[in-house]
Design a protein around this motif. Sequence first.
Motif, PDB file in Angstrom:
ATOM      1  N   GLY A 163       6.533   2.114   6.122  1.00 24.83           N
ATOM      2  CA  GLY A 163       6.478   3.286   5.781  1.00 24.83           C
ATOM      3  C   GLY A 163       7.504   4.036   5.400  1.00 24.83           C
ATOM      4  O   GLY A 163       7.650   5.033   4.580  1.00 24.83           O
ATOM      5  N   ARG A 164       8.794   3.218   5.442  1.00 24.87           N
ATOM      6  CA  ARG A 164      10.132   3.840   4.763  1.00 24.87           C
ATOM      7  C   ARG A 164      10.792   3.017   3.747  1.00 24.87           C
ATOM      8  O   ARG A 164      11.713   3.466   3.313  1.00 24.87           O
ATOM      9  N   CYS A 165      10.061   2.003   3.346  1.00 27.03           N
ATOM     10  CA  CYS A 165      10.764   1.145   2.340  1.00 27.03           C
ATOM     11  C   CYS A 165      10.123   1.533   1.066  1.00 27.03           C
ATOM     12  O   CYS A 165       9.237   2.148   0.990  1.00 27.03           O
ATOM     13  N   THR A 166      10.894   0.979  -0.129  1.00 33.13           N
ATOM     14  CA  THR A 166      10.669   1.369  -1.353  1.00 33.13           C
ATOM     15  C   THR A 166       9.948   0.168  -2.063  1.00 33.13           C
ATOM     16  O   THR A 166       9.480   0.374  -2.940  1.00 33.13           O
ATOM     17  N   GLU A 167      10.282  -1.000  -1.389  1.00 29.43           N
ATOM     18  CA  GLU A 167       9.716  -2.411  -1.897  1.00 29.43           C
ATOM     19  C   GLU A 167       9.536  -3.239  -0.830  1.00 29.43           C
ATOM     20  O   GLU A 167      10.416  -3.318   0.132  1.00 29.43           O
ATOM     21  N   LEU A 168       8.314  -3.613  -0.546  1.00 28.07           N
ATOM     22  CA  LEU A 168       7.983  -4.725   0.196  1.00 28.07           C
ATOM     23  C   LEU A 168       7.935  -6.066  -0.415  1.00 28.07           C
ATOM     24  O   LEU A 168       7.432  -6.328  -1.559  1.00 28.07           O
TER      25      LEU A 168
ATOM     26  N   ARG B 188      -2.132  -9.924   5.890  1.00 25.80           N
ATOM     27  CA  ARG B 188      -2.834  -8.614   6.356  1.00 25.80           C
ATOM     28  C   ARG B 188      -1.739  -7.364   5.979  1.00 25.80           C
ATOM     29  O   ARG B 188      -2.178  -6.574   5.079  1.00 25.80           O
ATOM     30  N   ILE B 189      -0.541  -7.505   6.360  1.00 26.94           N
ATOM     31  CA  ILE B 189       0.483  -6.553   6.027  1.00 26.94           C
ATOM     32  C   ILE B 189       0.710  -6.500   4.689  1.00 26.94           C
ATOM     33  O   ILE B 189       0.642  -5.264   4.132  1.00 26.94           O
ATOM     34  N   PHE B 190       0.979  -7.650   3.807  1.00 27.50           N
ATOM     35  CA  PHE B 190       1.251  -7.499   2.291  1.00 27.50           C
ATOM     36  C   PHE B 190      -0.120  -6.849   1.661  1.00 27.50           C
ATOM     37  O   PHE B 190       0.020  -5.937   0.712  1.00 27.50           O
ATOM     38  N   ASP B 191      -1.232  -7.371   2.034  1.00 23.98           N
ATOM     39  CA  ASP B 191      -2.514  -6.954   1.121  1.00 23.98           C
ATOM     40  C   ASP B 191      -2.778  -5.329   1.811  1.00 23.98           C
ATOM     41  O   ASP B 191      -3.388  -4.750   0.628  1.00 23.98           O
ATOM     42  N   ALA B 192      -2.491  -5.099   2.847  1.00 18.47           N
ATOM     43  CA  ALA B 192      -2.717  -3.518   2.982  1.00 18.47           C
ATOM     44  C   ALA B 192      -1.577  -2.567   2.390  1.00 18.47           C
ATOM     45  O   ALA B 192      -2.022  -1.524   2.462  1.00 18.47           O
ATOM     46  N   PHE B 193      -0.500  -3.055   2.279  1.00 20.92           N
ATOM     47  CA  PHE B 193       0.485  -2.215   1.698  1.00 20.92           C
ATOM     48  C   PHE B 193       0.251  -1.473   0.339  1.00 20.92           C
ATOM     49  O   PHE B 193      -0.107  -2.340  -0.684  1.00 20.92           O
ATOM     50  N   ALA B 194       0.116  -0.290   0.094  1.00 19.88           N
ATOM     51  CA  ALA B 194      -0.147   0.455  -1.026  1.00 19.88           C
ATOM     52  C   ALA B 194       1.149   0.820  -1.884  1.00 19.88           C
ATOM     53  O   ALA B 194       0.816   0.906  -3.108  1.00 19.88           O
ATOM     54  N   GLY B 195       2.245   0.422  -1.496  1.00 20.86           N
ATOM     55  CA  GLY B 195       3.340   0.906  -2.398  1.00 20.86           C
ATOM     56  C   GLY B 195       3.937  -0.372  -3.265  1.00 20.86           C
ATOM     57  O   GLY B 195       3.095  -1.404  -3.503  1.00 20.86           O
ATOM     58  N   ALA B 196       5.091  -0.240  -3.757  1.00 20.27           N
ATOM     59  CA  ALA B 196       5.593  -1.445  -4.724  1.00 20.27           C
ATOM     60  C   ALA B 196       5.844  -2.612  -3.702  1.00 20.27           C
ATOM     61  O   ALA B 196       6.587  -2.485  -2.562  1.00 20.27           O
ATOM     62  N   LYS B 197       5.341  -3.724  -4.256  1.00 21.04           N
ATOM     63  CA  LYS B 197       5.283  -4.937  -3.404  1.00 21.04           C
ATOM     64  C   LYS B 197       5.482  -6.252  -4.339  1.00 21.04           C
ATOM     65  O   LYS B 197       4.876  -6.162  -5.443  1.00 21.04           O
ATOM     66  N   ARG B 198       5.988  -7.314  -3.859  1.00 21.38           N
ATOM     67  CA  ARG B 198       6.102  -8.611  -4.562  1.00 21.38           C
ATOM     68  C   ARG B 198       5.877  -9.683  -3.848  1.00 21.38           C
ATOM     69  O   ARG B 198       6.344  -9.606  -2.550  1.00 21.38           O
ATOM     70  N   GLU B 199       5.074 -10.669  -4.074  1.00 19.43           N
ATOM     71  CA  GLU B 199       5.118 -11.829  -3.323  1.00 19.43           C
ATOM     72  C   GLU B 199       6.063 -13.155  -4.064  1.00 19.43           C
ATOM     73  O   GLU B 199       5.362 -13.128  -5.280  1.00 19.43           O
ATOM     74  N   LEU B 200       6.779 -13.642  -3.533  1.00 26.85           N
ATOM     75  CA  LEU B 200       7.582 -14.714  -4.022  1.00 26.85           C
ATOM     76  C   LEU B 200       7.069 -16.014  -3.438  1.00 26.85           C
ATOM     77  O   LEU B 200       7.091 -16.354  -2.118  1.00 26.85           O
ATOM     78  N   THR B 201       6.535 -16.679  -4.275  1.00 28.22           N
ATOM     79  CA  THR B 201       6.233 -18.301  -3.862  1.00 28.22           C
ATOM     80  C   THR B 201       6.852 -19.423  -4.341  1.00 28.22           C
ATOM     81  O   THR B 201       6.725 -20.373  -4.130  1.00 28.22           O
ATOM     82  N   ALA B 202       8.267 -19.083  -5.133  1.00 31.24           N
ATOM     83  CA  ALA B 202       9.149 -19.925  -5.197  1.00 31.24           C
ATOM     84  C   ALA B 202      10.414 -19.529  -4.314  1.00 31.24           C
ATOM     85  O   ALA B 202      10.414 -18.313  -4.179  1.00 31.24           O
TER      86      ALA B 202
END
Length: 159
Positions: A79-84, A142-156
């Motif tokens: 809830g306090r991050c600007t990017e997940l 679950r955490i990633f999918d539910a997060f509504a803010g700016a987010k990135r998934e790095l697969t490399a």
Amino acid sequence: MRALLFGNSGSGKSTLAQRLAQTHALAHLDLDAIVWEPGQIAVPRAPEAVLASLHAFMDGNDRWVIEGCYGELVEAASGRCTELVFLNPGQETCLAHNRQRPWEPHKYASKAEQDSMLENLQAWVAGYYERDDAWSYAAHRRIFDAFAGAKRELTAPAG
């Protein structure tokens, strides 16, 4: 910037967190530093003490990067991050990174002590996609999918 990085052990969290901390002059918290009793291996601190340490870090720093695998703490900080950022490079990459991991003197008294834990760590990492605990792929997804803010998934790999 307040970046929250999470994923399996060996996914590249520490490498990316250190790079972000240096590039952007961010305070850096490795969640391992607050989860385990200082100077002891795999001896957890009381959950209320861990949460107090997490909140003290976030309260004491306007700009930060936090990294770890602990789903409950990622949720507490989200809830306090600007990017997940979810680091998910796959099991083989994580296992390889752990085999190549340099000595972490902030966690282990010696490289030999760290190496003595490798087999247990690798078994734990290998179970990431099958487990359903707070530190598993299922919890992280679950955490990633539910997060509504700016987010990135790095697969490399983040190296």
